[in-house]
Design a protein around this motif. Structure first.
Motif, short mmCIF file in Angstrom:
data_model
loop_
_atom_site.label_atom_id
_atom_site.label_comp_id
_atom_site.label_asym_id
_atom_site.label_seq_id
_atom_site.Cartn_x
_atom_site.Cartn_y
_atom_site.Cartn_z
N ASP A 41 -11.71 -14.35 12.20
CA ASP A 41 -11.49 -15.77 12.51
C ASP A 41 -10.10 -16.02 13.08
O ASP A 41 -9.64 -17.16 13.14
CB ASP A 41 -11.72 -16.63 11.27
CG ASP A 41 -10.81 -16.24 10.10
OD1 ASP A 41 -9.97 -15.33 10.28
OD2 ASP A 41 -10.95 -16.84 9.02
N LEU A 59 -18.71 -19.45 12.96
CA LEU A 59 -17.75 -20.55 12.88
C LEU A 59 -17.89 -21.43 14.11
O LEU A 59 -18.32 -20.97 15.17
CB LEU A 59 -16.32 -20.02 12.78
CG LEU A 59 -16.02 -19.12 11.57
CD1 LEU A 59 -14.60 -18.59 11.66
CD2 LEU A 59 -16.22 -19.89 10.27
N ASP A 61 -16.79 -10.93 11.69
CA ASP A 61 -16.36 -11.88 10.67
C ASP A 61 -14.94 -12.36 10.93
O ASP A 61 -14.42 -13.18 10.17
CB ASP A 61 -16.44 -11.24 9.28
CG ASP A 61 -15.50 -10.05 9.15
OD1 ASP A 61 -15.43 -9.23 10.10
OD2 ASP A 61 -14.84 -9.91 8.09
N ASN A 120 -19.31 -15.55 15.24
CA ASN A 120 -18.83 -15.30 13.88
C ASN A 120 -19.27 -16.38 12.89
O ASN A 120 -18.76 -16.46 11.78
CB ASN A 120 -17.30 -15.17 13.86
CG ASN A 120 -16.60 -16.42 14.38
OD1 ASN A 120 -17.23 -17.42 14.73
ND2 ASN A 120 -15.28 -16.36 14.43
N THR A 126 -14.08 -22.91 19.25
CA THR A 126 -12.85 -23.65 19.50
C THR A 126 -12.66 -23.79 21.00
O THR A 126 -13.21 -23.04 21.79
CB THR A 126 -11.64 -22.92 18.91
OG1 THR A 126 -11.55 -21.62 19.49
CG2 THR A 126 -11.78 -22.80 17.41
#
Length: 258
Positions: free
Chosen positions: A234, A253, A232, A251, A256
């Protein structure tokens, strides 16, 4: 970036395995003198140990091992989230290996969403959830009982692993440190994890943010060149250190990068 904030970020990076001055310079976009000054300040606070060319995490005393009930009560909602992220990696008909731990037990609760799985495990707390897998099959690794974690280990477990291979192994750990691996409370746990990794085509480590960069125990399992971290967390600075060690980050997300 303010000095205090940069030093905290640098501490997180060192704890996660980014230990060389050159790498820290490139990561933070600062001079070698600045990095050395920051590392010196962190060392004076007893947070890191200076080494030739950088710094390393100060490995503190071994933490008391939590009871199974204490583990169950910690981060329950996050473990359920990690289990859902892990489930996304599982396909019908695969052969899985579940390590001990309450996080992997949370994944066992979700596996009824897949069909035709063959699940091997030394995690006795996961067995109730695995009892009614659709078209599934469950194999329990034998061995000696380790009561604090309700898992099996020892020669029989190693012997059973030597005769199988699996598509995926899902693991939890007391801590995950880039460049060092997974830490556990006993050498038997660490050795069995290493044997499990050797029998799996893919390793998935399930660890919430509090376990990343945490060297809470003194027995280690090294990580392979390519693996998956289900978390989890970030914090990109922290996660980049794991990416540099071959981890694919899962995760939930958006990824990037350039």
């Amino acid at each position: 970036m303010k000095v205090a904030r940069r030093r905290q970020a640098m501490l997180d990076a060192v704890l996660a395995g980014m230990t060389e001055v050159e790498a820290l310079c490139a990561h933070f976009g600062v001079s070698e003198a600045t990095v050395r000054r920051d590392l010196g300040a962190l060392a004076e606070q007893g947070l890191v140990v200076r080494t030739y060319g950088g710094a390393t995490a100060r490995l503190g005393p071994r933490e008391p091992e939590l009871t199974l009930e204490q583990r169950r009560e910690r981060q329950g909602d996050i473990k359920a989230r990690l289990a859902q992220l892990a489930l996304e990696q599982v396909h019908d008909g695969e052969t899985l290996l579940l390590d001990g731990g309450t996080t992997t037990a949370a994944l066992a609760d979700c596996l009824r969403a897949r069909r035709g799985l063959h699940v091997l495990t030394n995690n006795l707390t996961a067995l109730a959830a695995l009892g009614d897998l659709p078209e599934g099959h469950v194999t329990v690794l034998g061995g000696d009982l380790r009561v604090p974690s309700m898992t099996t280990h020892g020669r029989l477990a190693h012997a059973a692993l030597g005769r199988v291979s699996v598509d995926r192994v899902f693991m939890s750990a007391d801590g995950v440190v880039a460049g060092m691996g997974l830490c556990e409370a006993s050498p038997e746990q660490a050795w069995l994890k290493e044997a499990m990794i050797q029998r799996a085509a893919r390793l998935h480590v399930m660890a919430d943010a509090t376990k990343l960069g945490r060297a809470s125990q003194q027995h280690w399992t090294p990580l392979p060149r390519r693996w998956s971290l289900i978390t989890d967390a970030d914090d990109d600075t922290l996660l980049d250190t794991f990416r540099a060690q071959g981890a694919e980050i899962c995760n939930g997300l958006p990824a990037t990068g350039p």
